[in-house]
Design an enzyme around this catalytic site. Structure first.
Site, PDB file in Angstrom:
ATOM      1  CG  ASN A 170      -2.062  -1.017   1.036  1.00 42.41           C
ATOM      2  OD1 ASN A 170      -2.377  -1.451  -0.070  1.00 42.41           O
ATOM      3  ND2 ASN A 170      -2.643  -1.425   2.155  1.00 42.41           N
ATOM      4  NE  ARG A 211     -11.889   0.594  -5.264  1.00 46.50           N
ATOM      5  CZ  ARG A 211     -12.984   0.948  -5.927  1.00 46.50           C
ATOM      6  NH1 ARG A 211     -13.673   0.043  -6.591  1.00 46.50           N
ATOM      7  NH2 ARG A 211     -13.383   2.195  -5.954  1.00 46.50           N
ATOM      8  CB  CYS A 227     -10.865  -6.691  -2.910  1.00 45.67           C
ATOM      9  SG  CYS A 227      -9.335  -7.638  -2.891  1.00 45.67           S
ATOM     10  NE  ARG A 287     -12.216  -0.710  -2.088  1.00 47.14           N
ATOM     11  CZ  ARG A 287     -11.203  -1.567  -2.195  1.00 47.14           C
ATOM     12  NH1 ARG A 287     -10.109  -1.384  -1.505  1.00 47.14           N
ATOM     13  NH2 ARG A 287     -11.289  -2.606  -2.999  1.00 47.14           N
ATOM     14  NE  ARG A 316      -5.539  -7.360  -5.963  1.00 53.51           N
ATOM     15  CZ  ARG A 316      -6.204  -6.684  -5.034  1.00 53.51           C
ATOM     16  NH1 ARG A 316      -7.018  -7.306  -4.208  1.00 53.51           N
ATOM     17  NH2 ARG A 316      -6.069  -5.381  -4.933  1.00 53.51           N
TER      18      ARG A 316
END
Length: 430
Positions: free
Chosen positions: A23, A93, A117, A122, A408
């Protein structure tokens, strides 16, 4: 297609090294689009499916990317295509993170609405609203966000709700904007602090990252820089749970302990012993340290957990914590406040004997003495890790399909577990 097969009952022991944060690496890679000269070098980049996707995305735009192990060299001086196609964006995303950099440097962007996911809504409307306040003209046509901006200008922007990728996108857009941009109700995640540190090395002027108010003063241009990705706090937390759920004794190296306050506190309250082996500064969110994790003599105890934006308990650790609580004494209540569909793994855990009742965004977990192996199916990235953890503690064999979710976000997950003594392997499905 592949599956992961786990035979439970083994106590984990040994050492494991945590990789760079997914992230964090994703927005850092997107930020290289802002460099007008030279090649950016990123170290400690994990070998993940999502990383490969964003590399392909940049290469499709004209970037030159070279990879040697965990080191990426990215040159974006020849980028001539400002489109992020659906074929790539639908799988991740985080691809939306190229929107801000493209508009800031090139004044145009055509980015597919994202996929990823299926854990809940979102929306990207907060990204769009902020960019429009900075002077961009944006429309959504045929599934694509189309943006144009002759020159972005600074603005005072307040997010309606806290958004991590929205904060990152607008920071990257604002670094080349004309004037000062203030982001209020900004996300505080350590990965945003990491992004700001990288952008600052490129020449950006940013203040307040890690707080709810971030101020960016636009500069004329940014140059390439070299940077090391922070360690992955979610991977570190996952291995802490693995040590505890197996009743093992594991040394976790390169864990960003200062960035894991809420996770460490809750895991200790459940009954894990978490002992730092090296000193660290409580305000140094980006540095990894060694920590020893085992299960306390009193066993596991149930408690309540409520997921929250940072510095609260992260939603990305909810599935892993649920598995640990499934074997704890007493009843626990888990409240999911971040994503409305993040209990899909519950139905798979029930196949393994977990006693869970779901009421809306609340899961009531009643501890059981033993789990039993079963065929299960991953529904998202963190759910896949939770199911593997459940397999470590289960009696018999657990077979998890849809391994691509795991790939992922975890690099060589089963290999790391196997090095700690787990009976786990990856197999081709029939």
């Amino acid at each position: 297609m592949e599956s992961i097969v786990v035979k439970g009952g083994r106590k984990l022991s040994g050492e494991v090294i945590i990789d760079g944060a997914k992230n964090s690496a994703l927005p850092l890679i997107a930020a290289t689009l802002l460099a007008e000269n030279g090649s950016c070098c990123l170290d400690n980049v994990p070998d993940l499916r999502d990383i490969n996707t964003i590399i392909r995305l940049l290469e499709g735009m004209g970037a030159v990317v070279q990879r040697q192990g965990r080191r990426l060299e990215i040159k974006t001086t020849a980028v001539d295509n400002c489109q992020a196609p659906y074929e790539l964006v639908k799988t991740m995303r985080a691809s939306i993170l190229v929107l801000g950099p493209l508009l800031a440097r090139f004044g145009q962007a055509r980015v597919s609405l994202p996929g990823g996911c299926a854990i809940g809504a979102r929306p990207v409307n907060l990204h769009i609203k902020g960019l429009e306040m900075m002077g961009a003209k944006i429309s959504v046509e045929h599934g694509y966000i189309i943006g144009q901006a002759e020159c972005l200008t600074g603005a005072d922007i307040t997010f309606d709700v806290t958004t991590v990728t929205g904060t990152e996108n607008l920071i990257m857009a604002a670094v080349l904007a004309d004037g000062v941009t203030t982001l209020r109700n900004a996300a505080r995640e350590p990965e945003i602090v990491d992004l700001a540190a990288f952008l600052r090395k490129m020449g950006a002027q940013i203040e307040g990252e890690g707080t709810h108010t971030v101020t960016i003063t636009g500069v004329e241009k940014l140059s390439a820089a070299e940077y090391q990705v922070m360690p992955d706090r979610i991977e570190a937390g996952t291995f802490m749970v693995a040590a505890g759920i197996s009743g093992g004794d594991v040394v976790i190296k390169n864990a960003p302990l200062a960035a894991m306050g809420s996770v460490v506190t809750k895991l200790q309250e459940i009954g894990l012993k978490i002992e730092p082996l090296t000193t660290y500064k409580e305000d140094d969110l980006l540095t990894g340290v060694a920590v020893r994790v085992s299960r306390g003599a009193e066993g596991l105890r149930g408690l309540d957990i409520k997921t929250m934006p940072y510095p609260g308990f992260p939603t990305d650790m909810q599935a892993q914590a649920m598995v640990l609580l499934a074997l704890a004494d007493g009843t626990s209540v888990i409240s999911e406040t971040v994503f409305e569909n993040r209990f899909m793994h519950v139905f798979e855990l029930q196949r393994m004997g977990v006693d869970i009742e779901v009421e809306g965004r609340t899961a009531i977990v009643r501890g059981v003495a033993m789990l039993s192996g079963a065929p299960v199916m991953a529904s998202d990235l963190r759910a896949s890790a939770g199911l593997v953890l459940a397999g470590l503690a289960a009696e018999g064999e657990t077979v998890m399909s849809r391994v691509y979710h795991l790939d992922r976000g975890y690099a060589g997950f089963e290999k790391k577990l196997r090095s700690l003594g787990a009976d786990i392997r990856r197999v081709e499905e029939n």
